[in-house]
Design a protein around this motif. Structure first.
Motif, PDB file in Angstrom:
ATOM      1  N   ILE A 268       5.192  32.582  15.813  1.00 17.16           N
ATOM      2  CA  ILE A 268       5.738  32.032  17.060  1.00 17.16           C
ATOM      3  C   ILE A 268       4.806  31.023  17.737  1.00 17.16           C
ATOM      4  CG2 ILE A 268       7.356  33.946  17.493  1.00 17.16           C
ATOM      5  CD1 ILE A 268       5.493  35.042  19.561  1.00 17.16           C
ATOM      6  N   THR A 269       3.499  31.104  17.427  1.00 19.39           N
ATOM      7  CA  THR A 269       2.599  30.121  18.047  1.00 19.39           C
ATOM      8  C   THR A 269       2.288  28.974  17.086  1.00 19.39           C
ATOM      9  OG1 THR A 269       0.556  31.176  17.332  1.00 19.39           O
ATOM     10  CG2 THR A 269       1.491  31.962  19.407  1.00 19.39           C
ATOM     11  N   LYS A 270       2.949  28.965  15.976  1.00 16.23           N
ATOM     12  CA  LYS A 270       2.738  27.962  14.909  1.00 16.23           C
ATOM     13  C   LYS A 270       1.262  27.889  14.524  1.00 16.23           C
ATOM     14  CE  LYS A 270       6.795  25.185  15.944  1.00 16.23           C
ATOM     15  NZ  LYS A 270       7.162  25.204  17.365  1.00 16.23           N
ATOM     16  N   GLY A 271       0.643  29.049  14.513  1.00 17.18           N
ATOM     17  CA  GLY A 271      -0.735  29.132  14.056  1.00 17.18           C
ATOM     18  C   GLY A 271      -1.779  28.721  15.084  1.00 17.18           C
ATOM     19  N   THR A 272      -1.350  28.374  16.307  1.00 16.52           N
ATOM     20  CA  THR A 272      -2.329  27.906  17.305  1.00 16.52           C
ATOM     21  C   THR A 272      -2.803  29.026  18.225  1.00 16.52           C
ATOM     22  OG1 THR A 272      -0.655  27.424  18.977  1.00 16.52           O
ATOM     23  CG2 THR A 272      -1.147  25.666  17.408  1.00 16.52           C
ATOM     24  N   GLY A 273      -2.009  30.081  18.356  1.00 16.69           N
ATOM     25  CA  GLY A 273      -2.333  31.144  19.314  1.00 16.69           C
ATOM     26  C   GLY A 273      -1.820  30.841  20.714  1.00 16.69           C
ATOM     27  N   TRP A 274      -1.343  29.607  20.943  1.00 18.24           N
ATOM     28  CA  TRP A 274      -0.872  29.212  22.275  1.00 18.24           C
ATOM     29  C   TRP A 274       0.659  29.102  22.305  1.00 18.24           C
ATOM     30  CZ3 TRP A 274      -4.083  28.879  26.418  1.00 18.24           C
ATOM     31  CH2 TRP A 274      -5.452  28.773  26.155  1.00 18.24           C
ATOM     32  N   LEU A 275       1.240  29.478  23.440  1.00 17.78           N
ATOM     33  CA  LEU A 275       2.694  29.403  23.594  1.00 17.78           C
ATOM     34  C   LEU A 275       3.058  28.681  24.876  1.00 17.78           C
ATOM     35  CD1 LEU A 275       4.263  32.898  22.940  1.00 17.78           C
ATOM     36  CD2 LEU A 275       4.894  30.734  21.896  1.00 17.78           C
ATOM     37  N   GLU A 276       3.991  27.751  24.763  1.00 16.49           N
ATOM     38  CA  GLU A 276       4.403  27.037  25.972  1.00 16.49           C
ATOM     39  C   GLU A 276       5.385  27.904  26.766  1.00 16.49           C
ATOM     40  OE1 GLU A 276       6.477  23.302  25.187  1.00 16.49           O
ATOM     41  OE2 GLU A 276       7.552  23.750  27.047  1.00 16.49           O
ATOM     42  N   ILE A 277       5.121  28.064  28.071  1.00 21.28           N
ATOM     43  CA  ILE A 277       6.048  28.912  28.831  1.00 21.28           C
ATOM     44  C   ILE A 277       6.731  28.217  30.007  1.00 21.28           C
ATOM     45  CG2 ILE A 277       5.104  31.182  28.201  1.00 21.28           C
ATOM     46  CD1 ILE A 277       3.669  31.076  30.989  1.00 21.28           C
ATOM     47  N   MET A 278       6.205  27.110  30.492  1.00 16.57           N
ATOM     48  CA  MET A 278       6.868  26.450  31.621  1.00 16.57           C
ATOM     49  C   MET A 278       6.354  25.034  31.870  1.00 16.57           C
ATOM     50  SD  MET A 278       5.039  28.987  34.253  1.00 16.57           S
ATOM     51  CE  MET A 278       5.553  28.484  35.858  1.00 16.57           C
ATOM     52  N   GLY A 279       7.056  24.336  32.767  1.00 15.06           N
ATOM     53  CA  GLY A 279       6.618  23.018  33.194  1.00 15.06           C
ATOM     54  C   GLY A 279       6.197  23.077  34.660  1.00 15.06           C
ATOM     55  N   CYS A 280       5.285  22.169  35.048  1.00 13.47           N
ATOM     56  CA  CYS A 280       4.843  22.205  36.446  1.00 13.47           C
ATOM     57  C   CYS A 280       4.211  20.865  36.823  1.00 13.47           C
ATOM     58  CB  CYS A 280       3.828  23.319  36.664  1.00 13.47           C
ATOM     59  SG  CYS A 280       2.282  23.026  35.796  1.00 13.47           S
ATOM     60  N   GLY A 281       3.803  20.757  38.063  1.00 11.89           N
ATOM     61  CA  GLY A 281       3.115  19.539  38.493  1.00 11.89           C
ATOM     62  C   GLY A 281       3.046  19.451  40.001  1.00 11.89           C
ATOM     63  N   MET A 282       2.386  18.372  40.481  1.00 15.17           N
ATOM     64  CA  MET A 282       2.321  18.131  41.923  1.00 15.17           C
ATOM     65  C   MET A 282       3.566  17.325  42.311  1.00 15.17           C
ATOM     66  SD  MET A 282      -0.431  19.689  42.504  1.00 15.17           S
ATOM     67  CE  MET A 282      -0.670  19.376  44.253  1.00 15.17           C
ATOM     68  N   VAL A 283       4.240  17.767  43.346  1.00 17.93           N
ATOM     69  CA  VAL A 283       5.503  17.123  43.727  1.00 17.93           C
ATOM     70  C   VAL A 283       5.268  15.629  43.984  1.00 17.93           C
ATOM     71  CG1 VAL A 283       7.396  17.091  45.407  1.00 17.93           C
ATOM     72  CG2 VAL A 283       6.355  19.275  44.723  1.00 17.93           C
ATOM     73  N   ASP A 284       6.056  14.800  43.333  1.00 21.45           N
ATOM     74  CA  ASP A 284       5.915  13.349  43.452  1.00 21.45           C
ATOM     75  C   ASP A 284       6.172  12.922  44.901  1.00 21.45           C
ATOM     76  OD1 ASP A 284       6.684  10.486  43.357  1.00 21.45           O
ATOM     77  OD2 ASP A 284       6.387  10.799  41.195  1.00 21.45           O
ATOM     78  N   PRO A 285       5.307  12.046  45.459  1.00 18.38           N
ATOM     79  CA  PRO A 285       5.497  11.604  46.857  1.00 18.38           C
ATOM     80  C   PRO A 285       6.910  11.047  47.096  1.00 18.38           C
ATOM     81  CG  PRO A 285       3.418  10.774  45.985  1.00 18.38           C
ATOM     82  CD  PRO A 285       4.099  11.481  44.853  1.00 18.38           C
ATOM     83  N   ASN A 286       7.506  10.405  46.088  1.00 19.35           N
ATOM     84  CA  ASN A 286       8.874   9.896  46.260  1.00 19.35           C
ATOM     85  C   ASN A 286       9.865  11.022  46.561  1.00 19.35           C
ATOM     86  OD1 ASN A 286       7.977   7.374  45.667  1.00 19.35           O
ATOM     87  ND2 ASN A 286       8.689   7.397  43.519  1.00 19.35           N
ATOM     88  N   VAL A 287       9.641  12.165  45.934  1.00 18.04           N
ATOM     89  CA  VAL A 287      10.548  13.297  46.135  1.00 18.04           C
ATOM     90  C   VAL A 287      10.399  13.819  47.570  1.00 18.04           C
ATOM     91  CG1 VAL A 287      11.111  15.649  45.387  1.00 18.04           C
ATOM     92  CG2 VAL A 287      10.516  13.905  43.685  1.00 18.04           C
TER      93      VAL A 287
END
Ligand code: DAH
Length: 338
Positions: A268-287
């Motif tokens: 499930i980690t394609k051999g990397t040991g890491w798994l993607e679980i979500m997206g995130c970020g700082m809210v864009d000033p335009n928003v």
């Protein structure tokens, strides 16, 4: 002949029995192939014209009375039988099957619980959205691929409306109605025009998070996400990979360190040991500006995760379609008090 019928009318009225055999022989005697009624009907042609009317109507009454009598005696018998069954208190009870919560509901409740402990409120928005809340206000320009007809279900009679493609639309609704400080999470169903397979479905669930205040930084985001992954997976080792979302700047994808102990971990980690679980970020000033919040004064972060993905990881389910098939053998395996 008429007096004969009248006699039978009296006999039928008086007849009473709870004995099955007696009721049956009464039935055969009257409506059997060679029974009383058949005889009377056969006699009809020999009745003098002047009496035909009275004969016919009495005979019909007799037939009706016989049928009613048989039905009512049978009914009485049946109900007395079931009365005696109810009265038998020594009979074993009927087993009552208890249901269980759907795995998506269980994981959703756990995530809500984790964020409510650090002061996040719950908010909801409509599943049928308009262009502004789902796209424009989120800084998704008119010809951005996320708007592609293949991804979005538009309402046929009015393409200004669509089935929301993500719960990020609730961010906008929340900021339009509330002033900072804001801390809220928004769970809900989302819709995408995708080919259904073991890994994707056109209806699924997301949870959106939004935090706006003075001096919010990327460190706050990372710390909150570490707290979250520690609470949910018992593991706070995460990494943030630079990514792109139109509504956040900078944006990142969150990977959790899953480990490489078993063969499944490798797969499930394609051999990397890491798994993607979500997206995130700082809210864009335009928003922020789109929601009339001054980006000079306030900043904030947002994140979005798919509940199915998390549930598949936690329960080791490898086909997303299982969530929607309502197979009791699948659903019965999830018990939770949450
Ligand atoms: N809306 C994104 C999606 O549907 C998920 C997401 C990513 C939400 C980054 C966010 C974010 O709030 O900051 O895939």
């Amino acid at each position: 002949m008429i007096s004969e019928i009248k006699k039978h009318l009296e006999i039928v009225a008086k007849f009473n029995s709870s004995n099955e055999k007696e009721i049956e022989s009464f039935r055969i005697n009257y409506i059997g192939r060679k029974g009383v009624l058949t005889n009377f009907f056969n006699e009809f042609k020999n009745v003098p014209k002047s009496s035909k009317k009275e004969y016919g109507s009495l005979l019909n009454n007799l037939k009706k009375d016989v049928i009613n009598k048989i039905n009512s005696l049978k009914l009485k018998k049946q109900s007395s039988l079931s009365d005696s069954k109810i009265g038998d208190y020594s009979r074993p009870g009927f087993p009552i099957k208890s249901g269980s919560r759907h795995p998506i509901s269980i994981i959703k409740s756990r995530i809500i619980d984790i964020f409510s402990q650090i002061g996040f409120s719950l908010s909801y928005g409509p599943e049928i959205e308009d262009d502004w809340h789902n796209f424009s206000a989120l800084n998704i320009p008119k010809f951005h691929p996320a708007r592609d007809m293949q991804d979005t279900f538009f309402i046929q009679t009015n393409p200004d409306y669509l089935l929301r493609t993500h719960t990020s639309s609730v961010q906008i609704r929340y900021m339009e109605k509330n002033k900072p400080p804001i801390r809220t999470i928004s769970p809900g169903r989302v819709f995408r025009n995708e080919v259904i397979s073991s890994r994707s479905h056109c209806i699924f669930h997301q949870i959106e998070g939004l935090y706006i205040d003075k001096n919010v930084s990327f460190i706050d985001l990372k710390e909150t996400l570490s707290y979250f992954t520690k609470s949910l997976f018992g593991n706070s080792k995460i990494r943030l990979r630079p990514s792109y979302f139109p509504f956040t700047e900078p944006s990142a994808e969150v990977d959790i360190y899953w480990g490489l102990k078993t063969e499944t971990d490798h797969r499930i980690t394609k051999g990397t040991g890491w798994l993607e679980i979500m997206g995130c970020g700082m809210v864009d000033p335009n928003v922020l500006e789109n929601c009339k919040i001054d980006p000079e004064k306030y900043s904030g972060y947002a994140f979005g995760l798919g509940i199915e993905r998390i549930a598949m990881l936690l329960y080791q389910i490898d086909d997303i379609r299982l969530f929607y098939e309502n197979d009791i053998r699948f659903l019965n395996q999830f018990k939770s008090t949450l």
